[in-house]
Design a protein around this motif. Structure first.
Motif, PDB file in Angstrom:
ATOM      1  N   LEU A 284       0.861  -1.177   0.000  1.00  0.00           N
ATOM      2  CA  LEU A 284       0.000   0.000   0.000  1.00  0.00           C
ATOM      3  C   LEU A 284       0.900   1.230   0.000  1.00  0.00           C
ATOM      4  O   LEU A 284       1.819   1.339   0.818  1.00  0.00           O
ATOM      5  CB  LEU A 284      -0.913   0.024   1.239  1.00  0.00           C
ATOM      6  CG  LEU A 284      -1.979  -1.068   1.330  1.00  0.00           C
ATOM      7  CD1 LEU A 284      -2.684  -1.012   2.678  1.00  0.00           C
ATOM      8  CD2 LEU A 284      -2.994  -0.933   0.198  1.00  0.00           C
ATOM      9  N   GLY A 285       0.652   2.141  -0.923  1.00  0.00           N
ATOM     10  CA  GLY A 285       1.448   3.349  -1.010  1.00  0.00           C
ATOM     11  C   GLY A 285       0.679   4.578  -0.585  1.00  0.00           C
ATOM     12  O   GLY A 285      -0.537   4.527  -0.345  1.00  0.00           O
ATOM     13  N   ASP A 286       1.396   5.697  -0.505  1.00  0.00           N
ATOM     14  CA  ASP A 286       0.808   6.991  -0.130  1.00  0.00           C
ATOM     15  C   ASP A 286      -0.006   6.883   1.149  1.00  0.00           C
ATOM     16  O   ASP A 286      -1.174   7.279   1.222  1.00  0.00           O
ATOM     17  CB  ASP A 286      -0.057   7.538  -1.272  1.00  0.00           C
ATOM     18  CG  ASP A 286       0.793   8.123  -2.391  1.00  0.00           C
ATOM     19  OD1 ASP A 286       2.018   8.262  -2.213  1.00  0.00           O
ATOM     20  OD2 ASP A 286       0.238   8.456  -3.456  1.00  0.00           O
ATOM     21  N   MET A 287       0.623   6.339   2.209  1.00  0.00           N
ATOM     22  CA  MET A 287      -0.040   6.178   3.496  1.00  0.00           C
ATOM     23  C   MET A 287       0.454   7.252   4.455  1.00  0.00           C
ATOM     24  O   MET A 287       1.659   7.480   4.600  1.00  0.00           O
ATOM     25  CB  MET A 287       0.237   4.784   4.072  1.00  0.00           C
ATOM     26  CG  MET A 287      -0.129   3.652   3.133  1.00  0.00           C
ATOM     27  SD  MET A 287      -0.078   2.059   3.943  1.00  0.00           S
ATOM     28  CE  MET A 287      -1.587   2.110   4.894  1.00  0.00           C
ATOM     29  N   GLN A 288      -0.477   7.913   5.111  1.00  0.00           N
ATOM     30  CA  GLN A 288      -0.130   8.973   6.049  1.00  0.00           C
ATOM     31  C   GLN A 288       0.643   8.405   7.230  1.00  0.00           C
ATOM     32  O   GLN A 288       0.353   7.312   7.715  1.00  0.00           O
ATOM     33  CB  GLN A 288      -1.392   9.679   6.540  1.00  0.00           C
ATOM     34  CG  GLN A 288      -1.118  10.902   7.399  1.00  0.00           C
ATOM     35  CD  GLN A 288      -2.388  11.663   7.730  1.00  0.00           C
ATOM     36  OE1 GLN A 288      -3.434  11.415   7.128  1.00  0.00           O
ATOM     37  NE2 GLN A 288      -2.305  12.575   8.678  1.00  0.00           N
ATOM     38  N   ALA A 289       1.650   9.139   7.687  1.00  0.00           N
ATOM     39  CA  ALA A 289       2.431   8.697   8.844  1.00  0.00           C
ATOM     40  C   ALA A 289       1.528   8.571  10.061  1.00  0.00           C
ATOM     41  O   ALA A 289       0.693   9.435  10.331  1.00  0.00           O
ATOM     42  CB  ALA A 289       3.561   9.681   9.110  1.00  0.00           C
ATOM     43  N   GLY A 290       1.674   7.479  10.787  1.00  0.00           N
ATOM     44  CA  GLY A 290       0.853   7.223  11.950  1.00  0.00           C
ATOM     45  C   GLY A 290       0.816   5.746  12.253  1.00  0.00           C
ATOM     46  O   GLY A 290       1.739   4.998  11.893  1.00  0.00           O
ATOM     47  N   TYR A 291      -0.265   5.301  12.875  1.00  0.00           N
ATOM     48  CA  TYR A 291      -0.398   3.922  13.324  1.00  0.00           C
ATOM     49  C   TYR A 291      -1.547   3.243  12.581  1.00  0.00           C
ATOM     50  O   TYR A 291      -2.567   3.870  12.291  1.00  0.00           O
ATOM     51  CB  TYR A 291      -0.631   3.881  14.837  1.00  0.00           C
ATOM     52  CG  TYR A 291       0.510   4.506  15.595  1.00  0.00           C
ATOM     53  CD1 TYR A 291       1.595   3.745  16.026  1.00  0.00           C
ATOM     54  CD2 TYR A 291       0.524   5.883  15.845  1.00  0.00           C
ATOM     55  CE1 TYR A 291       2.654   4.320  16.694  1.00  0.00           C
ATOM     56  CE2 TYR A 291       1.585   6.478  16.520  1.00  0.00           C
ATOM     57  CZ  TYR A 291       2.654   5.688  16.940  1.00  0.00           C
ATOM     58  OH  TYR A 291       3.707   6.266  17.588  1.00  0.00           O
ATOM     59  N   TYR A 292      -1.354   1.953  12.287  1.00  0.00           N
ATOM     60  CA  TYR A 292      -2.343   1.217  11.505  1.00  0.00           C
ATOM     61  C   TYR A 292      -2.642  -0.129  12.170  1.00  0.00           C
ATOM     62  O   TYR A 292      -1.729  -0.825  12.639  1.00  0.00           O
ATOM     63  CB  TYR A 292      -1.841   0.971  10.083  1.00  0.00           C
ATOM     64  CG  TYR A 292      -1.771   2.233   9.258  1.00  0.00           C
ATOM     65  CD1 TYR A 292      -2.811   2.591   8.392  1.00  0.00           C
ATOM     66  CD2 TYR A 292      -0.680   3.088   9.343  1.00  0.00           C
ATOM     67  CE1 TYR A 292      -2.759   3.755   7.650  1.00  0.00           C
ATOM     68  CE2 TYR A 292      -0.617   4.258   8.600  1.00  0.00           C
ATOM     69  CZ  TYR A 292      -1.655   4.581   7.765  1.00  0.00           C
ATOM     70  OH  TYR A 292      -1.606   5.737   7.022  1.00  0.00           O
ATOM     71  N   ARG A 293      -3.916  -0.454  12.178  1.00  0.00           N
ATOM     72  CA  ARG A 293      -4.365  -1.762  12.650  1.00  0.00           C
ATOM     73  C   ARG A 293      -4.748  -2.585  11.430  1.00  0.00           C
ATOM     74  O   ARG A 293      -5.755  -2.327  10.782  1.00  0.00           O
ATOM     75  CB  ARG A 293      -5.557  -1.617  13.594  1.00  0.00           C
ATOM     76  CG  ARG A 293      -6.154  -2.945  14.088  1.00  0.00           C
ATOM     77  CD  ARG A 293      -7.288  -2.669  15.071  1.00  0.00           C
ATOM     78  NE  ARG A 293      -7.912  -3.900  15.527  1.00  0.00           N
ATOM     79  CZ  ARG A 293      -9.073  -4.371  15.062  1.00  0.00           C
ATOM     80  NH1 ARG A 293      -9.730  -3.687  14.124  1.00  0.00           N
ATOM     81  NH2 ARG A 293      -9.584  -5.495  15.526  1.00  0.00           N
ATOM     82  N   ILE A 294      -3.923  -3.567  11.105  1.00  0.00           N
ATOM     83  CA  ILE A 294      -4.181  -4.449   9.967  1.00  0.00           C
ATOM     84  C   ILE A 294      -5.040  -5.619  10.440  1.00  0.00           C
ATOM     85  O   ILE A 294      -4.726  -6.261  11.447  1.00  0.00           O
ATOM     86  CB  ILE A 294      -2.870  -4.983   9.370  1.00  0.00           C
ATOM     87  CG1 ILE A 294      -1.972  -3.822   8.927  1.00  0.00           C
ATOM     88  CG2 ILE A 294      -3.145  -5.914   8.191  1.00  0.00           C
ATOM     89  CD1 ILE A 294      -0.593  -4.262   8.470  1.00  0.00           C
TER      90      ILE A 294
END
Length: 322
Positions: A284-294
């Motif tokens: 996945l590209g162009d993702m905002q900096a931060g935290y992600y729950r996959i």
């Protein structure tokens, strides 16, 4: 008798002074989630791996995505976008690399930049043009006239970029190009549906239709609204033996800070079976900096992972499923 009384008193005194053993704190089990690796419980954002300060004797620690929740690396984001703003430089998410648009199309060997006819197309890196013309013979794909008007550029380290469905070509075979030189214009030639640029990255054997790499992992990310580069996520979903699995869908919920409400959800899917040629099966590209729950579902079980994305970096994630 006095000795026995003193001994009993001493033993009672020691027992009364011993610390009370309490059960460790624990969270109630979540019956619908299978934890394939312990996930971190976060009260405040913190990194999942440490680095060794630079010194003459220190050796930097190497992060292993198979044993860590995630690793953040520089990746190989070598190429610039072949489309420049104000034109659309964002990859079309409806037909990502390696996917089939839910079985509506063949597995995608590149990515698409949807733009109007005549939008300038630029070289993604320094190189030499090895092909520029109509794709009339089945050289770069199994079918003639598949790519229509096509430009192929060879770069260092046996890397190639392909620019397809052009309405106009402005370079010739054998010509040297620099990053950002115009090489053509967006069109709808070949088997294109609507005007767009089809862009590919290939390695080693450019005439091998299956030598493609996911461009999301090679293109420099776009800037966000504050001018900071987005991040990129490289995902490997594997079985217990480490083999990349075939098609499954997943979501990545974005949190600017853990504990705050999610503000966006990204939808992704792993590559189709004949595209499992590398070390990853999703990106996945162009993702905002931060935290992600996959979160993903496989064989009836749900899996989740918390990861962090940093500006201009690649977050590597390996998820083992059963």
């Amino acid at each position: 008798m006095k000795r026995i009384s003193k001994l009993l008193f001493f033993l009672l005194f020691m027992v009364s002074c011993a610390p009370i053993q309490t059960a460790p704190n624990s969270l109630p089990a979540t019956p619908t989630l299978v934890e394939f690796r312990p996930t971190f419980t976060v009260t405040s954002p913190s990194p999942t791996f440490t680095s060794v300060p630079a010194s003459q004797t220190a050796t930097p620690q190497v992060c292993d995505p198979f044993s860590a929740d995630f690793c953040i690396t520089k990746g190989h984001l070598l190429f610039q976008r072949p489309i420049k703003p104000p034109a659309n430089a964002v990859i079309d998410i409806s037909y990502l690399y390696g996917t089939t648009a839910r079985d509506a199309r063949d597995p995608h060997h590149g990515v698409e930049f949807v733009n109007k006819f005549g939008t300038p197309v630029y070289a993604a890196g320094d190189g030499v043009v090895v092909f520029a013309g109509a794709d009339q013979e089945a050289v770069y794909s199994p079918w003639p006239n598949f790519y229509g008007n096509l430009v192929v550029v060879k770069h260092a380290d046996d890397l190639y970029t392909l620019y397809a469905h052009l309405s106009r070509i402005t370079v010739e075979a054998g010509q040297t190009v620099l990053t950002g030189d115009q090489i053509g214009e967006v069109g709808q030639s070949g088997v294109a549906i609507g005007s767009h640029l089809h862009f590919e990255v290939r390695h080693a054997d450019v005439e091998d239709y299956f030598s493609t790499e996911n461009p999301e992992l090679w293109l420099a990310p776009n800037p966000d609204e504050n001018g900071n580069a987005f991040g990129v996520m490289e995902i490997s979903i594997v079985d217990g033996e480490g083999h990349l699995i075939n098609y499954t869908e997943f979501t990545a919920q974005f949190f600017l800070e853990i504990g705050q409400p999610s503000s966006r959800t990204y939808y992704g899917a792993t590559y189709s079976n004949d595209m499992l040629n590398g070390t990853e099966n999703a990106a996945l590209g162009d993702m905002q900096a931060g935290y992600y729950r996959i979160v993903l579902k496989y064989n009836g079980q749900f899996y989740e992972r918390w990861v962090e994305v940093e500006s201009g970096e690649v977050t590597q994630v390996v998820i083992v499923v059963k």
